[in-house]
Write an enzyme that holds these catalytic residues in place. Structure first.
Site, mmCIF file in Angstrom:
data_model
loop_
_atom_site.group_PDB
_atom_site.id
_atom_site.type_symbol
_atom_site.label_atom_id
_atom_site.label_comp_id
_atom_site.label_asym_id
_atom_site.label_seq_id
_atom_site.Cartn_x
_atom_site.Cartn_y
_atom_site.Cartn_z
ATOM 1 N N HIS A 86 43.510 39.901 54.140
ATOM 2 C CA HIS A 86 43.023 39.826 52.769
ATOM 3 C C HIS A 86 42.689 38.409 52.313
ATOM 4 O O HIS A 86 42.632 38.146 51.108
ATOM 5 C CB HIS A 86 44.036 40.469 51.816
ATOM 6 C CG HIS A 86 43.904 41.960 51.780
ATOM 7 N ND1 HIS A 86 44.607 42.773 52.637
ATOM 8 C CD2 HIS A 86 43.143 42.772 51.025
ATOM 9 C CE1 HIS A 86 44.292 44.029 52.395
ATOM 10 N NE2 HIS A 86 43.406 44.062 51.422
ATOM 11 N N ASP A 115 50.132 41.346 42.512
ATOM 12 C CA ASP A 115 49.523 42.510 41.866
ATOM 13 C C ASP A 115 49.191 43.603 42.882
ATOM 14 O O ASP A 115 49.337 44.788 42.600
ATOM 15 C CB ASP A 115 48.248 42.101 41.125
ATOM 16 C CG ASP A 115 48.555 41.392 39.823
ATOM 17 O OD1 ASP A 115 49.538 41.770 39.163
ATOM 18 O OD2 ASP A 115 47.831 40.454 39.462
ATOM 19 N N GLU A 144 50.921 39.444 32.063
ATOM 20 C CA GLU A 144 49.661 38.869 32.511
ATOM 21 C C GLU A 144 48.635 38.998 31.397
ATOM 22 O O GLU A 144 48.825 39.746 30.427
ATOM 23 C CB GLU A 144 49.125 39.571 33.773
ATOM 24 C CG GLU A 144 49.773 39.100 35.055
ATOM 25 C CD GLU A 144 49.056 39.573 36.297
ATOM 26 O OE1 GLU A 144 49.575 39.292 37.391
ATOM 27 O OE2 GLU A 144 47.996 40.227 36.197
#
Length: 515
Positions: free
Chosen positions: A102, A164, A282
């Site tokens: 990723h 997240d 957030e």
């Protein structure tokens, strides 16, 4: 005459041995001509086209670099043997680690070197050990955070700091920092590690902590893979939260938005009991060029979407505060209590009860071959956020109208980070994380990269001393500027633990000349 000298004879012996050990390695000039590879890796080192292609791109789908080979280790010793083989070689080859692929700009690639694909270790199913009484878990660096969550929840505990998206490897996030909405309270994931096992750039397997091999410990955390490969991490656990109240509050005014975010994180020092209710915070930016619900925020009820869309169109930008709390009161009482002490009135608010596991796993990402992800993640000192909002969010991002994907913006506290670690943050007590998480077509990502460049140039022009998170630089001078006062220590640690510049060449810090 030449055939009578000892060097050619030994070299031919090595070639003969390699040809017998690896009959399929004829295409790999790097490995055969430079370094003899241990026999025990013969069935784990792959050079077939499928293996090579599998590690020649990443989630970003922008950089495409082919290694000479891929190692599928089944033990930590396999990794150590490979690194040691490169270290002992006259002309070593680069080695990168692929957790779950990723990275966004080729950081986990090894052009003409070897990529260590950690899924072989992950598939063994033996990478997570939980000590419930002492509140820690020993976790293999190859493990995914989603598997850590599933394993710990069964024991009534869980990690305190998450990302997240949870299908990221433990070693990968600890090599960067590991941030999310829990960081304001607990710090990043690197602040919640007690101990690690690391294979250094010399092939040595060392255990390190704050008290044992501490220089390696602090180097590796946030060290972008430059000093070694994390094969085990001992991470902090706490009692698992069963359910949370998930709230999203929308503001049309940037100052009101910032006041709300900083009010919530300020409760940490003013009222410890109050902050125990807030487990996550957030913020995000909703632009008039997309849908309010996306892979990051599939949150708003369908009946409210027209109202929210109308707000966004009216103001151009809407600012969102997202909070998860552990209180179990009704929605009205909850929102009233959450907003006590604020002088502003939001444009919209919505809350719902969910299990904490459902909340932590809310972000789902699918990898599409026809997509690229030219992301920009930066830390911004508090002193520069007003200029950043007007100069970047309004004058660059909104006007260019190309953003496809979520944009995050939320505060962190410097005292939750350890400056001895390699990770770099702004030199202010409060700083903000901005994640501009674009999605583009596979062939039109350059316009987004140009916008990223314009954002960084704006910050430089107006003296906003931002630091890239998941950094991507092309020159040595840019890296020196990025690390700033930490550069000398970073360089010294590199010479100590990876003197031949073997580890993570895809970061292009000490191998900046690579394609």
């Amino acid at each position: 005459m030449a055939m009578n000298s000892p060097f050619p004879r030994n070299f031919l012996v090595i070639l003969f041995m390699m040809a017998n050990l690896f009959p399929d390695l004829g295409k790999s000039e790097t490995l055969i001509n430079r370094c003899p590879i241990p026999h025990e890796l013969s069935d784990k080192l792959h050079v077939d086209a499928t293996s090579i292609e599998s590690v020649s791109t990443d989630y970003g789908n922008i950089v495409h670099n082919k290694p000479a080979a891929v190692l599928y280790p089944t033990s930590v010793q396999d990794i150590s043997s490979l690194v040691k083989a490169s270290f002992m070689c006259c002309v070593p080859f680069g080695i990168s680690v692929r957790g779950n692929g990723h990275s966004t700009h080729g950081q986990d690639m090894a052009y003409n070197g070897v990529v260590v694909d950690m899924k072989g270790l992950r598939d063994s199913g033996k990478g997570i050990s939980i000590d419930k009484e002492r509140r820690f878990a020993d976790v293999g660096g190859e493990q995914l955070w989603i598997d850590v969550l599933n394993a710990t929840v069964k024991e009534g505990v869980s990690a305190v700091s998450w990302t997240d998206y949870l299908k990221l490897s433990v070693g990968g996030t600890l090599s960067n920092a590991g941030i999310s909405g829990q960081a304001f309270r607990y710090g990043p994931q690197i602040s919640n590690v007690y101990e690690m096992d690391v294979v250094t750039g010399k092939g040595e397997l060392l255990t390190c902590s704050r008290y044992n091999n501490s220089e390696l410990f602090y180097a590796v955390l946030g060290g972008l893979g430059q000093f070694g490969i994390i094969t085990r991490a001992r991470i902090a656990l706490d009692t698992h939260i069963n359910r949370v109240r998930w709230t999203q509050i929308l503001y049309s005014n940037f100052s009101d938005f910032i006041e709300a975010e900083e009010y919530y994180i300020s409760q940490l020092s003013e009222n410890e009991q109050r902050i125990n209710e807030i487990s996550y915070l957030e913020g995000g930016i909703l632009f008039d060029n997309g849908t309010p619900n996306n892979w990051r925020n599939f949150f708003f009820p369908p009946a409210d979407i027209p109202k929210i869309t109308s707000l966004i169109k009216n103001y151009g930008i809407i600012y969102s505060v997202e909070v998860a709390t552990t209180i179990g009161s009704s929605a009205d009482k909850h929102l009233q209590r959450l907003m006590e002490g604020l002088n502003n009135v939001p444009e919209y608010s919505y809350a719902k009860n969910v299990s904490y596991v459902d909340f932590l796993t809310r972000v789902q990402i699918t990898v599409q071959k026809n997509e690229s992800h030219p992301w920009l993640n930066i830390f911004i000192p508090k002193s520069g956020i007003s200029d950043f909002n007007s100069g970047v969010f309004r004058d660059i991002v909104l006007k260019q109208n190309i953003t496809r994907g979520p944009v995050l913006f939320y505060p962190m506290l410097r005292d939750k980070w350890d400056d001895r670690m390699s990770a770099v943050i702004p030199d202010e007590d409060i700083f903000y994380a901005a994640g501009i998480l674009y999605t583009s077509g596979a062939n039109d990502w350059q316009v987004y990269e140009d916008q990223n460049k314009a954002i960084m140039e704006f910050c430089d022009k107006y003296g906003i001393e931002v630091k890239q998170y998941l950094p991507n630089y092309a020159t040595k001078n840019e890296w020196i500027t990025h690390f700033g006062s930490k550069w000398a220590t970073f360089k010294q640690r590199k010479a100590l633990f990876d003197p031949k510049n073997i580890m993570s060449p895809g970061q292009r810090i000490f191998n900046y000349y690579l394609n």
